[in-house]
Each structure stands twice: as C-alpha cells, then as structure tokens.
Design a protein around this motif. Structure first.
Motif, PDB file in Angstrom:
ATOM      1  N   LEU A  12      38.865  48.294  30.622  1.00  0.00           N
ATOM      2  CA  LEU A  12      39.089  48.189  32.056  1.00  0.00           C
ATOM      3  C   LEU A  12      39.391  49.587  32.570  1.00  0.00           C
ATOM      4  N   ASN A  13      39.108  49.838  33.820  1.00  0.00           N
ATOM      5  CA  ASN A  13      39.300  51.161  34.390  1.00  0.00           C
ATOM      6  C   ASN A  13      40.757  51.337  34.818  1.00  0.00           C
TER       7      ASN A  13
ATOM      8  N   LEU B  79      42.814  50.094  38.561  1.00  0.00           N
ATOM      9  CA  LEU B  79      43.538  48.822  38.444  1.00  0.00           C
ATOM     10  C   LEU B  79      44.421  48.510  39.637  1.00  0.00           C
ATOM     11  N   ASN B  80      45.206  49.457  40.084  1.00  0.00           N
ATOM     12  CA  ASN B  80      46.118  49.184  41.195  1.00  0.00           C
ATOM     13  C   ASN B  80      45.397  48.968  42.513  1.00  0.00           C
ATOM     14  N   GLY B  81      44.157  49.385  42.610  1.00  0.00           N
ATOM     15  CA  GLY B  81      43.397  49.203  43.837  1.00  0.00           C
ATOM     16  C   GLY B  81      42.832  47.807  44.005  1.00  0.00           C
TER      17      GLY B  81
ATOM     18  N   ASP C 212      43.394  38.655  42.722  1.00  0.00           N
ATOM     19  CA  ASP C 212      42.189  37.823  42.614  1.00  0.00           C
ATOM     20  C   ASP C 212      40.981  38.634  42.169  1.00  0.00           C
ATOM     21  N   GLU C 213      40.831  39.845  42.702  1.00  0.00           N
ATOM     22  CA  GLU C 213      39.707  40.703  42.313  1.00  0.00           C
ATOM     23  C   GLU C 213      39.786  41.058  40.834  1.00  0.00           C
ATOM     24  N   LEU C 214      40.974  41.392  40.365  1.00  0.00           N
ATOM     25  CA  LEU C 214      41.138  41.766  38.965  1.00  0.00           C
ATOM     26  C   LEU C 214      40.824  40.599  38.042  1.00  0.00           C
ATOM     27  N   VAL C 215      41.306  39.417  38.385  1.00  0.00           N
ATOM     28  CA  VAL C 215      41.008  38.232  37.582  1.00  0.00           C
ATOM     29  C   VAL C 215      39.502  37.987  37.558  1.00  0.00           C
TER      30      VAL C 215
ATOM     31  N   VAL D 278      50.386  52.154  37.076  1.00  0.00           N
ATOM     32  CA  VAL D 278      49.884  50.775  37.024  1.00  0.00           C
ATOM     33  C   VAL D 278      51.083  49.843  37.071  1.00  0.00           C
ATOM     34  N   SER D 279      51.070  48.973  38.062  1.00  0.00           N
ATOM     35  CA  SER D 279      52.229  48.105  38.286  1.00  0.00           C
ATOM     36  C   SER D 279      52.363  47.034  37.212  1.00  0.00           C
TER      37      SER D 279
END
Length: 95
Positions: free
Chosen positions: A35-36, A40-42, A46-49, A76-77
């Motif tokens: 994963l980039n 990630l924080n951007g 829902d987009e990440l999932v 990264v949170s």
C-alpha cells in the motif's frame, strides 16, 4: 518475464503493480501487495477499504495474498492502521 522464473514463491508488488495480470502469469506465487504509505492519510476510511478489497480480489487467492504497510511513519494515523486491519478481516470473511 516473471513467468519464466522457476519457483517464484514470493513477489513484493509495488503500489502500481497490476495484480490481476500478475496473478494470471503467477498463479502459485504469494503476493505481498504494498500500500502507498504516502497517500494513506489522504484516503477516507471507505476509500481505503475499497482499495484494499479491490487489490485483494484481483489477486484471486486469499491464501497467497498479504498486505504490506512498510514505510509508514508517524504521520499515518492510528485510524488508518486500524482500517487496514479491519479491511483485511473483511476480505477474509467475504472472499
């Protein structure tokens, strides 16, 4: 051509790698899907999932698929890290 490498048991796929095409040529290789960490924080949760589910689905074999989160830093949170784990668990249940 990866398909010509005998006994390619493990492949670390970069963020832009074509998971589906690589799986066609390497049906028995374990894919470590990166994963980039910079982006990630951007992403919304829902987009990440969705991104994770799409890439895992393209791999076509849960037993030969991992998610790589290397190079994440303190930016990264915790929420994003938790989302990664939840998405992986959802993939296990749904696929």
């Amino acid at each position: 051509n990866f398909a010509e490498i005998p006994h390619l048991d493990f492949l670390d796929l970069g963020w832009g790698g074509d998971v589906k095409t690589l799986r066609e040529y390497l049906p028995d290789t374990f894919f470590n899907i990166r994963l980039n960490p910079v982006e990630l924080n951007g992403y919304s949760t829902d987009e990440l999932v969705q991104i994770i589910k799409e890439r895992v689905a393209q791999s076509g074999n849960l037993n030969l698929t991992g998610l790589c989160c290397i190079n994440m830093d303190s930016e990264v949170s915790d929420e994003k890290v938790s989302t990664l784990f939840r998405a992986a668990e959802q993939c296990r249940k749904e696929m």
